[in-house]
Design a protein around this motif. Structure first.
Motif, short mmCIF file in Angstrom:
data_model
loop_
_atom_site.label_atom_id
_atom_site.label_comp_id
_atom_site.label_asym_id
_atom_site.label_seq_id
_atom_site.Cartn_x
_atom_site.Cartn_y
_atom_site.Cartn_z
N HIS A 53 34.63 116.75 -5.62
CA HIS A 53 35.24 115.89 -4.60
C HIS A 53 36.71 116.22 -4.44
O HIS A 53 37.42 115.65 -3.65
CB HIS A 53 35.05 114.42 -4.98
N HIS A 54 37.16 117.16 -5.24
CA HIS A 54 38.55 117.59 -5.22
C HIS A 54 38.55 119.07 -5.58
O HIS A 54 37.70 119.51 -6.37
CB HIS A 54 39.36 116.79 -6.27
N PRO A 55 39.45 119.86 -5.00
CA PRO A 55 39.44 121.31 -5.28
C PRO A 55 39.44 121.66 -6.77
O PRO A 55 38.85 122.67 -7.18
CB PRO A 55 40.73 121.80 -4.59
N SER A 56 40.06 120.84 -7.59
CA SER A 56 40.12 121.14 -9.03
C SER A 56 38.75 121.04 -9.69
O SER A 56 38.55 121.54 -10.80
CB SER A 56 41.10 120.20 -9.73
N GLN A 57 37.80 120.38 -9.01
CA GLN A 57 36.46 120.23 -9.59
C GLN A 57 35.52 121.34 -9.13
O GLN A 57 34.38 121.39 -9.56
CB GLN A 57 35.86 118.88 -9.16
N SER A 58 35.99 122.20 -8.27
CA SER A 58 35.12 123.24 -7.73
C SER A 58 34.62 124.15 -8.84
O SER A 58 35.35 124.49 -9.77
CB SER A 58 35.88 124.08 -6.70
N LEU A 59 33.36 124.56 -8.72
CA LEU A 59 32.79 125.48 -9.70
C LEU A 59 33.24 126.92 -9.43
O LEU A 59 33.00 127.80 -10.24
CB LEU A 59 31.26 125.42 -9.66
N ASN A 60 33.92 127.14 -8.31
CA ASN A 60 34.38 128.47 -7.93
C ASN A 60 33.26 129.51 -8.03
O ASN A 60 33.39 130.54 -8.68
CB ASN A 60 35.56 128.90 -8.82
N LEU A 61 32.17 129.18 -7.41
CA LEU A 61 31.02 130.08 -7.43
C LEU A 61 31.32 131.39 -6.71
O LEU A 61 32.03 131.41 -5.72
CB LEU A 61 29.82 129.40 -6.77
N ARG A 62 30.78 132.47 -7.27
CA ARG A 62 30.96 133.78 -6.66
C ARG A 62 29.59 134.41 -6.40
O ARG A 62 28.64 134.17 -7.16
CB ARG A 62 31.77 134.68 -7.59
N PRO A 63 29.49 135.22 -5.36
CA PRO A 63 28.19 135.84 -5.02
C PRO A 63 27.59 136.62 -6.18
O PRO A 63 26.38 136.65 -6.35
CB PRO A 63 28.55 136.77 -3.85
N GLU A 64 28.45 137.24 -7.02
CA GLU A 64 27.95 138.06 -8.13
C GLU A 64 27.14 137.24 -9.13
O GLU A 64 26.40 137.79 -9.94
CB GLU A 64 29.11 138.72 -8.88
N GLN A 65 27.30 135.90 -9.07
CA GLN A 65 26.55 135.05 -9.99
C GLN A 65 25.10 134.84 -9.54
O GLN A 65 24.30 134.26 -10.28
CB GLN A 65 27.23 133.68 -10.12
N PHE A 66 24.80 135.30 -8.33
CA PHE A 66 23.46 135.04 -7.78
C PHE A 66 22.79 136.31 -7.27
O PHE A 66 22.40 136.41 -6.11
CB PHE A 66 23.57 134.02 -6.63
N PRO A 67 22.66 137.31 -8.15
CA PRO A 67 22.13 138.60 -7.70
C PRO A 67 20.70 138.54 -7.17
O PRO A 67 20.32 139.33 -6.32
CB PRO A 67 22.23 139.48 -8.94
N ASP A 68 19.90 137.63 -7.71
CA ASP A 68 18.49 137.59 -7.31
C ASP A 68 18.12 136.29 -6.61
O ASP A 68 16.96 135.89 -6.60
CB ASP A 68 17.60 137.76 -8.55
N ILE A 69 19.12 135.62 -6.04
CA ILE A 69 18.84 134.32 -5.42
C ILE A 69 17.93 134.47 -4.20
O ILE A 69 18.04 135.45 -3.45
CB ILE A 69 20.17 133.63 -5.03
N ARG A 70 17.03 133.52 -4.04
CA ARG A 70 16.15 133.51 -2.89
C ARG A 70 16.08 132.09 -2.34
O ARG A 70 16.43 131.14 -3.02
CB ARG A 70 14.73 133.95 -3.29
N ILE A 71 15.62 131.99 -1.11
CA ILE A 71 15.42 130.67 -0.51
C ILE A 71 14.00 130.21 -0.82
O ILE A 71 13.04 130.90 -0.49
CB ILE A 71 15.65 130.72 1.02
N ALA A 72 13.89 129.06 -1.49
CA ALA A 72 12.57 128.51 -1.80
C ALA A 72 12.06 127.69 -0.62
O ALA A 72 10.86 127.66 -0.35
CB ALA A 72 12.63 127.65 -3.06
N ASP A 73 12.98 127.02 0.05
CA ASP A 73 12.58 126.22 1.21
C ASP A 73 13.80 125.99 2.09
O ASP A 73 14.92 125.89 1.59
CB ASP A 73 12.02 124.87 0.74
#
Ligand SMILES: [Zn+2]
Length: 107
Positions: A53-73
Motif C-alpha cells: 500500500h506504500h512503495p516501501s512495501q513493494s516486493l520489487n518483483l523482476r521478470p527474471e524471477q518468473f522464467p517459467d510463468i504461465r497463465i492458468a486462467d
C-alpha cells in the motif's frame, strides 16, 4: 467508470498465448497488436500483495524471477480489466486495459 477508458476507445478483439505460451498477444479493435511477455507481466502485477500500500512495501518483483510463468486462467472484469490467475498460484492480479495497452515489454 468512464475514466478507465479515456486513454482511447480501443478494446481487445482477441487474446492469444504465443511463443510456447510465454507471450500474451492482444489484438485491439483499432488494429494495434500488443505482445506482452508473461514474466514481465507477472512482475508488473499491481495488486496490494506485490506492490504494497506504500512503495516501501513493494516486493520489487523482476521478470527474471518468473522464467517459467504461465497463465492458468484469464477472465474479463467488466469492460475495463482482466483478472489473471498465474501458474505460481498468484491470483489477485487485476490488469486494466489501460495498463495492458500501455505496457511496453514487447517480446
Ligand atoms: Zn500481485
Amino acid at each position: 467508470m468512464a475514466q478507465e477508458r479515456d486513454f482511447n476507445e480501443a478494446f481487445p478483439q482477441s487474446l492469444e498465448l504465443t511463443d510456447d505460451d510465454s507471450v500474451l498477444q492482444i489484438v485491439w479493435d483499432d488494429g494495434h497488436t500488443s505482445r506482452l511477455r508473461l514474466d514481465a507481466l507477472r512482475a508488473a502485477c499491481s495488486c496490494a500483495v506485490c506492490q504494497g500500500h506504500h512503495p516501501s512495501q513493494s516486493l520489487n518483483l523482476r521478470p527474471e524471477q518468473f522464467p517459467d510463468i504461465r497463465i492458468a486462467d484469464i477472465a474479463p472484469v467488466g469492460r475495463y480489466a482482466y483478472h489473471i490467475v498465474w501458474s505460481d498460484g498468484h491470483d489477485t492480479g487485476i490488469y486494466t486495459l489501460k495498463m495492458l495497452r500501455e505496457t511496453q515489454n514487447s517480446a
